[in-house]
Design a protein around this motif. Sequence first.
Motif, PDB file in Angstrom:
ATOM      1  N   ARG A  87      31.139 -31.577 -23.521  1.00 33.24           N
ATOM      2  CA  ARG A  87      31.489 -32.885 -24.464  1.00 33.24           C
ATOM      3  C   ARG A  87      29.999 -33.558 -24.520  1.00 33.24           C
ATOM      4  O   ARG A  87      29.664 -33.837 -25.654  1.00 33.24           O
ATOM      5  CB  ARG A  87      32.588 -33.648 -23.940  1.00 33.24           C
ATOM      6  CG  ARG A  87      32.474 -34.915 -24.597  1.00 33.24           C
ATOM      7  CD  ARG A  87      33.637 -35.828 -24.154  1.00 33.24           C
ATOM      8  NE  ARG A  87      33.629 -37.151 -24.713  1.00 33.24           N
ATOM      9  CZ  ARG A  87      34.494 -38.174 -24.247  1.00 33.24           C
ATOM     10  NH1 ARG A  87      35.220 -37.858 -23.090  1.00 33.24           N
ATOM     11  NH2 ARG A  87      34.370 -39.074 -24.868  1.00 33.24           N
ATOM     12  N   THR A  88      29.228 -33.614 -23.319  1.00 33.50           N
ATOM     13  CA  THR A  88      27.860 -34.177 -23.584  1.00 33.50           C
ATOM     14  C   THR A  88      27.101 -33.516 -24.327  1.00 33.50           C
ATOM     15  O   THR A  88      26.386 -34.039 -25.248  1.00 33.50           O
ATOM     16  CB  THR A  88      27.620 -34.447 -22.083  1.00 33.50           C
ATOM     17  OG1 THR A  88      28.745 -35.134 -21.244  1.00 33.50           O
ATOM     18  CG2 THR A  88      26.199 -35.264 -22.030  1.00 33.50           C
ATOM     19  N   VAL A  89      26.929 -32.250 -24.075  1.00 31.40           N
ATOM     20  CA  VAL A  89      25.931 -31.413 -24.694  1.00 31.40           C
ATOM     21  C   VAL A  89      26.429 -31.264 -26.381  1.00 31.40           C
ATOM     22  O   VAL A  89      25.289 -31.649 -27.120  1.00 31.40           O
ATOM     23  CB  VAL A  89      25.985 -29.957 -24.106  1.00 31.40           C
ATOM     24  CG1 VAL A  89      25.185 -29.242 -24.979  1.00 31.40           C
ATOM     25  CG2 VAL A  89      25.486 -29.849 -22.843  1.00 31.40           C
ATOM     26  N   LEU A  90      27.566 -31.340 -26.752  1.00 33.54           N
ATOM     27  CA  LEU A  90      27.889 -31.237 -27.978  1.00 33.54           C
ATOM     28  C   LEU A  90      27.833 -32.616 -28.538  1.00 33.54           C
ATOM     29  O   LEU A  90      27.251 -32.956 -29.812  1.00 33.54           O
ATOM     30  CB  LEU A  90      29.475 -30.919 -28.158  1.00 33.54           C
ATOM     31  CG  LEU A  90      30.142 -30.644 -29.527  1.00 33.54           C
ATOM     32  CD1 LEU A  90      29.028 -29.678 -30.173  1.00 33.54           C
ATOM     33  CD2 LEU A  90      31.405 -30.401 -29.625  1.00 33.54           C
ATOM     34  N   SER A  91      27.936 -33.788 -27.987  1.00 30.15           N
ATOM     35  CA  SER A  91      27.530 -35.041 -28.658  1.00 30.15           C
ATOM     36  C   SER A  91      25.915 -35.202 -28.580  1.00 30.15           C
ATOM     37  O   SER A  91      25.626 -35.772 -29.850  1.00 30.15           O
ATOM     38  CB  SER A  91      27.979 -36.094 -27.366  1.00 30.15           C
ATOM     39  OG  SER A  91      29.387 -36.146 -26.954  1.00 30.15           O
ATOM     40  N   TRP A  92      25.274 -34.691 -27.760  1.00 30.58           N
ATOM     41  CA  TRP A  92      23.706 -34.864 -27.951  1.00 30.58           C
ATOM     42  C   TRP A  92      23.240 -34.111 -29.307  1.00 30.58           C
ATOM     43  O   TRP A  92      22.439 -34.300 -30.060  1.00 30.58           O
ATOM     44  CB  TRP A  92      23.246 -34.372 -26.814  1.00 30.58           C
ATOM     45  CG  TRP A  92      23.039 -35.580 -25.726  1.00 30.58           C
ATOM     46  CD1 TRP A  92      23.476 -35.724 -24.605  1.00 30.58           C
ATOM     47  CD2 TRP A  92      22.408 -36.717 -26.045  1.00 30.58           C
ATOM     48  NE1 TRP A  92      23.115 -36.759 -24.013  1.00 30.58           N
ATOM     49  CE2 TRP A  92      22.512 -37.660 -24.759  1.00 30.58           C
ATOM     50  CE3 TRP A  92      21.322 -37.290 -27.047  1.00 30.58           C
ATOM     51  CZ2 TRP A  92      22.034 -38.908 -24.759  1.00 30.58           C
ATOM     52  CZ3 TRP A  92      20.807 -38.546 -26.866  1.00 30.58           C
ATOM     53  CH2 TRP A  92      21.076 -39.381 -25.719  1.00 30.58           C
ATOM     54  N   VAL A  93      24.188 -32.834 -29.430  1.00 31.33           N
ATOM     55  CA  VAL A  93      23.721 -31.903 -30.401  1.00 31.33           C
ATOM     56  C   VAL A  93      23.903 -32.703 -31.932  1.00 31.33           C
ATOM     57  O   VAL A  93      23.291 -32.693 -32.836  1.00 31.33           O
ATOM     58  CB  VAL A  93      24.159 -30.661 -30.449  1.00 31.33           C
ATOM     59  CG1 VAL A  93      24.391 -29.934 -31.827  1.00 31.33           C
ATOM     60  CG2 VAL A  93      23.789 -29.862 -29.392  1.00 31.33           C
TER      61      VAL A  93
ATOM     62  N   VAL B 140      24.218 -35.978 -32.350  1.00 34.00           N
ATOM     63  CA  VAL B 140      23.331 -37.218 -32.420  1.00 34.00           C
ATOM     64  C   VAL B 140      22.124 -36.610 -33.039  1.00 34.00           C
ATOM     65  O   VAL B 140      21.361 -37.164 -34.056  1.00 34.00           O
ATOM     66  CB  VAL B 140      23.544 -38.099 -31.406  1.00 34.00           C
ATOM     67  CG1 VAL B 140      22.440 -39.036 -31.400  1.00 34.00           C
ATOM     68  CG2 VAL B 140      24.824 -38.576 -31.213  1.00 34.00           C
ATOM     69  N   VAL B 141      21.283 -35.741 -32.305  1.00 34.08           N
ATOM     70  CA  VAL B 141      19.966 -35.317 -32.571  1.00 34.08           C
ATOM     71  C   VAL B 141      20.040 -34.493 -33.628  1.00 34.08           C
ATOM     72  O   VAL B 141      19.083 -34.859 -34.418  1.00 34.08           O
ATOM     73  CB  VAL B 141      19.363 -34.938 -31.270  1.00 34.08           C
ATOM     74  CG1 VAL B 141      18.128 -34.154 -31.505  1.00 34.08           C
ATOM     75  CG2 VAL B 141      19.340 -35.928 -30.044  1.00 34.08           C
ATOM     76  N   GLY B 142      20.970 -33.605 -33.689  1.00 37.27           N
ATOM     77  CA  GLY B 142      20.861 -32.677 -34.795  1.00 37.27           C
ATOM     78  C   GLY B 142      20.781 -33.227 -36.209  1.00 37.27           C
ATOM     79  O   GLY B 142      20.311 -32.904 -37.220  1.00 37.27           O
ATOM     80  N   SER B 143      21.893 -34.247 -36.419  1.00 37.31           N
ATOM     81  CA  SER B 143      21.822 -34.973 -37.820  1.00 37.31           C
ATOM     82  C   SER B 143      20.672 -35.873 -38.046  1.00 37.31           C
ATOM     83  O   SER B 143      20.139 -35.818 -39.368  1.00 37.31           O
ATOM     84  CB  SER B 143      23.116 -35.903 -37.673  1.00 37.31           C
ATOM     85  OG  SER B 143      23.190 -36.842 -36.570  1.00 37.31           O
ATOM     86  N   VAL B 144      20.090 -36.234 -36.991  1.00 39.51           N
ATOM     87  CA  VAL B 144      18.925 -37.071 -37.236  1.00 39.51           C
ATOM     88  C   VAL B 144      17.696 -36.133 -37.756  1.00 39.51           C
ATOM     89  O   VAL B 144      17.052 -36.568 -38.562  1.00 39.51           O
ATOM     90  CB  VAL B 144      18.412 -37.943 -35.794  1.00 39.51           C
ATOM     91  CG1 VAL B 144      17.086 -38.662 -36.172  1.00 39.51           C
ATOM     92  CG2 VAL B 144      19.548 -39.115 -35.732  1.00 39.51           C
TER      93      VAL B 144
ATOM     94  N   GLY C 163      30.059 -39.498 -34.526  1.00 39.34           N
ATOM     95  CA  GLY C 163      31.257 -39.117 -33.480  1.00 39.34           C
ATOM     96  C   GLY C 163      30.209 -38.915 -32.350  1.00 39.34           C
ATOM     97  O   GLY C 163      30.871 -39.153 -30.972  1.00 39.34           O
ATOM     98  N   GLY C 164      29.135 -38.271 -32.163  1.00 45.53           N
ATOM     99  CA  GLY C 164      28.244 -38.064 -30.921  1.00 45.53           C
ATOM    100  C   GLY C 164      27.887 -39.356 -30.224  1.00 45.53           C
ATOM    101  O   GLY C 164      28.158 -39.322 -29.291  1.00 45.53           O
ATOM    102  N   ALA C 165      27.553 -40.428 -31.023  1.00 46.23           N
ATOM    103  CA  ALA C 165      27.260 -41.576 -30.464  1.00 46.23           C
ATOM    104  C   ALA C 165      28.530 -42.346 -29.768  1.00 46.23           C
ATOM    105  O   ALA C 165      28.271 -42.654 -28.634  1.00 46.23           O
ATOM    106  CB  ALA C 165      26.545 -42.432 -31.382  1.00 46.23           C
ATOM    107  N   LEU C 166      29.465 -42.315 -30.418  1.00 44.13           N
ATOM    108  CA  LEU C 166      30.914 -42.826 -29.808  1.00 44.13           C
ATOM    109  C   LEU C 166      31.123 -42.052 -28.808  1.00 44.13           C
ATOM    110  O   LEU C 166      31.756 -42.664 -27.576  1.00 44.13           O
ATOM    111  CB  LEU C 166      32.036 -42.889 -30.929  1.00 44.13           C
ATOM    112  CG  LEU C 166      33.199 -43.414 -30.517  1.00 44.13           C
ATOM    113  CD1 LEU C 166      33.113 -44.843 -30.181  1.00 44.13           C
ATOM    114  CD2 LEU C 166      34.458 -43.338 -31.438  1.00 44.13           C
ATOM    115  N   SER C 167      31.101 -40.671 -28.774  1.00 45.96           N
ATOM    116  CA  SER C 167      31.451 -40.160 -27.496  1.00 45.96           C
ATOM    117  C   SER C 167      30.561 -40.369 -26.164  1.00 45.96           C
ATOM    118  O   SER C 167      30.882 -40.209 -25.163  1.00 45.96           O
ATOM    119  CB  SER C 167      31.360 -38.464 -28.003  1.00 45.96           C
ATOM    120  OG  SER C 167      31.562 -37.751 -26.678  1.00 45.96           O
ATOM    121  N   LEU C 168      29.174 -40.401 -26.668  1.00 45.62           N
ATOM    122  CA  LEU C 168      28.145 -40.778 -25.593  1.00 45.62           C
ATOM    123  C   LEU C 168      28.644 -42.130 -25.043  1.00 45.62           C
ATOM    124  O   LEU C 168      28.351 -42.300 -23.711  1.00 45.62           O
ATOM    125  CB  LEU C 168      26.572 -40.443 -26.019  1.00 45.62           C
ATOM    126  CG  LEU C 168      26.260 -39.185 -26.283  1.00 45.62           C
ATOM    127  CD1 LEU C 168      24.675 -39.033 -26.917  1.00 45.62           C
ATOM    128  CD2 LEU C 168      26.264 -38.345 -24.959  1.00 45.62           C
TER     129      LEU C 168
END
Length: 146
Positions: A77-83, A85-89, A116-121
Amino acid sequence: MRPPESSDNEQWEDLVRRLGGTSDQAQTPPTSERDTSQDDSHPIAPLQGPRDYQLADEIVEDFRPPEPKAIASGNPRTVLSWVGVVGSVIIWILAALLSAPLPWWLSTATLLAFLGGALSLFLLLPKTWAHRDPFDEDDYGDGAKL
């Protein structure tokens, strides 16, 4: 212009006395304005300044930080959240640098991935100090150790 009878050293001692002394000492007139005919029955201790400070003995500890884990070995979940956030930027920056318009579906997908990634993190952050042992002074949890 400053008066010729006052020196920089006297002004500095007066400033230190006023800032670091007691409230009674701060109310007394400056040293250059003081009457020199006062009795010397109360000798004033020499002032100590920043150059008189001596460092305490340094305590050497043999602290070695633990080896960091690989990014991919973390919680999925953490890895997917970072992907997300960073991937979309990265996609938005590349589109801006290349002056390429993003299709509406890609814009929507990257915006949702970022939010979604920012909220999950944010929700993965610890809520309490429960992850820390309160009786172990060397347990700093996942925080920094100074």
